[in-house]
Design an enzyme around this catalytic site. Structure first.
Site, PDB file in Angstrom:
ATOM      1  N   ASP A  30       0.849  -1.187   0.000  1.00  0.00           N
ATOM      2  CA  ASP A  30       0.000   0.000   0.000  1.00  0.00           C
ATOM      3  C   ASP A  30       0.887   1.240   0.000  1.00  0.00           C
ATOM      4  OD1 ASP A  30      -2.312   1.510   0.044  1.00  0.00           O
ATOM      5  OD2 ASP A  30      -2.974   0.856   2.027  1.00  0.00           O
ATOM      6  N   TRP A  31       0.261   2.391  -0.016  1.00  0.00           N
ATOM      7  CA  TRP A  31       1.014   3.622  -0.219  1.00  0.00           C
ATOM      8  C   TRP A  31       1.944   4.035   0.917  1.00  0.00           C
ATOM      9  CZ3 TRP A  31       0.262   8.738   1.854  1.00  0.00           C
ATOM     10  CH2 TRP A  31      -0.772   8.852   2.777  1.00  0.00           C
ATOM     11  N   GLN A 118      -9.489   7.711 -11.398  1.00  0.00           N
ATOM     12  CA  GLN A 118     -10.187   7.930 -10.128  1.00  0.00           C
ATOM     13  C   GLN A 118      -9.272   7.466  -9.003  1.00  0.00           C
ATOM     14  OE1 GLN A 118     -14.311   6.503  -9.731  1.00  0.00           O
ATOM     15  NE2 GLN A 118     -13.661   5.410  -7.882  1.00  0.00           N
ATOM     16  N   THR A 120      -8.266   5.589  -6.008  1.00  0.00           N
ATOM     17  CA  THR A 120      -8.800   4.426  -5.291  1.00  0.00           C
ATOM     18  C   THR A 120      -7.816   3.994  -4.215  1.00  0.00           C
ATOM     19  OG1 THR A 120      -7.856   2.915  -6.962  1.00  0.00           O
ATOM     20  CG2 THR A 120     -10.157   3.597  -7.255  1.00  0.00           C
ATOM     21  N   ALA A 124     -11.852  -1.416   0.652  1.00  0.00           N
ATOM     22  CA  ALA A 124     -12.982  -1.474  -0.276  1.00  0.00           C
ATOM     23  C   ALA A 124     -14.159  -0.616   0.169  1.00  0.00           C
ATOM     24  CB  ALA A 124     -13.437  -2.922  -0.448  1.00  0.00           C
ATOM     25  N   VAL A 127     -14.874   4.585  -1.090  1.00  0.00           N
ATOM     26  CA  VAL A 127     -14.952   4.786  -2.534  1.00  0.00           C
ATOM     27  C   VAL A 127     -15.174   6.272  -2.802  1.00  0.00           C
ATOM     28  CG1 VAL A 127     -16.147   4.172  -4.670  1.00  0.00           C
ATOM     29  CG2 VAL A 127     -15.918   2.478  -2.838  1.00  0.00           C
ATOM     30  N   ASP A 135      -2.658  13.032  -4.946  1.00  0.00           N
ATOM     31  CA  ASP A 135      -1.898  11.854  -4.513  1.00  0.00           C
ATOM     32  C   ASP A 135      -1.621  10.884  -5.661  1.00  0.00           C
ATOM     33  OD1 ASP A 135      -3.835  13.014  -2.632  1.00  0.00           O
ATOM     34  OD2 ASP A 135      -3.070  11.595  -1.141  1.00  0.00           O
ATOM     35  N   GLY A 201       2.852  19.103  -2.398  1.00  0.00           N
ATOM     36  CA  GLY A 201       4.096  18.342  -2.367  1.00  0.00           C
ATOM     37  C   GLY A 201       4.092  17.222  -3.384  1.00  0.00           C
ATOM     38  N   TRP A 202       2.972  16.468  -3.439  1.00  0.00           N
ATOM     39  CA  TRP A 202       2.867  15.387  -4.430  1.00  0.00           C
ATOM     40  C   TRP A 202       3.016  15.942  -5.843  1.00  0.00           C
ATOM     41  CZ3 TRP A 202       3.800  11.575  -1.654  1.00  0.00           C
ATOM     42  CH2 TRP A 202       3.015  11.088  -0.603  1.00  0.00           C
TER      43      TRP A 202
END
Length: 344
Positions: A30-31, A118, A120, A124, A127, A135, A201-202
């Site tokens: 994950d991020w 989109q 995500t 789950a 949404v 991001d 920043g992103w």
């Protein structure tokens, strides 16, 4: 303009402390890990510390024993690490796995409008229909450019460009040149309409990292370069005297936030010596934000698009976060790299 001044040994030591503390954290596909490990890879490029390769390889190899989990845009961020491991080891399994993720982005990830992804997430139950978040440029946009270049896949590369152009179109304010956190295509608005620090920043960091991948004769180079140039010009005028930026960029009553500041400061370095005086202040502040055990402090928690400014101000910032570790590493690595390249 003056040259950036720093103690190379000190910066290298701080990088090492951050890396070691990062690998005492637990990450999923994950991020938080994606951004943390991106920073570790950047740290290797600056220091050539082989231990960093081994740490990343051990983590990824263990994860790959179970195969790829269900993917989201946030989960695709691990792709940066896969590309790095393929580069330094030559093992095709990393590139093959990264290609699986690129195929997900290109053919399965939800989109709207002119092909904008989109945003995500892995959970789950959360949404965000037809929402574009800044991001995504870090998690997927830059990744698609990088893998497109590595694999000589024009479709991947063009999709990466599509994300940068699409996100600029819906997120960058044409008056202030700052980026909003998000765009809701259904409501046709920017939701709470906040110039969130980490979103900028992103955007700034990924544009700065994207430009070297694009031929200067490609029209997209001029588009992205123009967006970044105007954004950076706006951002330096909002830097706090401390060298950091506020979590709401134009609200001095909001707290100073380190991960956003690291991403912005790294991007400022892409302009050579033009912004040295701002980077110098950021360097002192970010080094000061690193605790003795390697934790990067004053990093805001994972932040959804909050309902109003007060919501952003109440996001906590006391815990260690993977993205704080990774963005600080990226900035400090870029500082070290000025010793190895022309900086003008």
């Amino acid at each position: 303009m003056a040259q950036l001044i720093f103690d190379e040994e000190k910066v290298t030591s701080v990088i090492d402390r951050i890396v070691k503390r990062t690998f005492q954290m637990d990450f999923a596909w994950d991020w938080p890990g994606g951004v943390a490990f991106y920073g570790v890879a950047e740290a290797y490029e600056a220091t050539e510390n082989e231990e960093y390769i081994n740490l990343l390889k051990t983590w990824v190899d263990e994860q790959l024993e179970d195969g790829l989990p269900p993917l989201s845009i946030n989960g695709v961020s691990i792709g940066h690490t896969l590309l790095f491991l393929h580069k330094v080891t030559g093992d095709d399994v990393y590139l093959e796995t990264a290609a699986e993720m690129a195929e997900y982005v290109l053919h399965k990830a939800p989109r709207f409008g002119e092909g904008i992804l989109q945003h995500t997430v892995n959970a789950a139950e959360y949404v965000f229909p037809e929402q574009a978040w800044a991001d995504t440029l870090m998690m997927a946009g830059l990744f698609m450019l990088r893998i497109g270049r590595v694999m000589e896949r024009e479709d991947y590369f063009e999709d990466g460009l599509r994300q940068f152009h699409g996100h600029e179109d819906v997120l960058q304010d044409p008056v202030t040149n700052l980026y909003y956190h998000a765009w809701d295509n259904k409501a046709q608005n920017h939701l709470s309409g906040i110039y969130w620090g980490r979103a900028n920043g992103w955007a700034a960091l990924t544009m700065a990292k994207a430009l070297p991948l694009i031929e200067v004769t490609h029209p997209s180079f001029m588009i992205i370069d123009g967006s970044l140039r105007d954004q950076l010009s706006a951002l330096v005028r909002l830097q706090d005297e401390s060298g950091l930026w506020h979590t709401i960029l134009d609200d001095p009553d909001s707290y100073l936030e380190v991960s956003a500041s690291a991403g912005i400061a790294s991007a400022l370095m892409s302009s050579g010596k033009l912004y040295t005086k701002y980077v110098q202040k950021s360097l002192a502040a970010i080094l000061d934000a690193v605790e003795e055990d390697g934790r990067v402090s004053r990093v805001s928690a994972g932040t959804a698009v909050m309902k109003n400014a007060e919501g952003y101000k109440q996001v906590p910032y006391k815990r260690i976060q993977g993205w704080g570790q990774g963005l600080a590493l990226t900035f400090l690595a870029d500082v070290l790299k000025t010793k190895k390249r022309l900086y003008q």
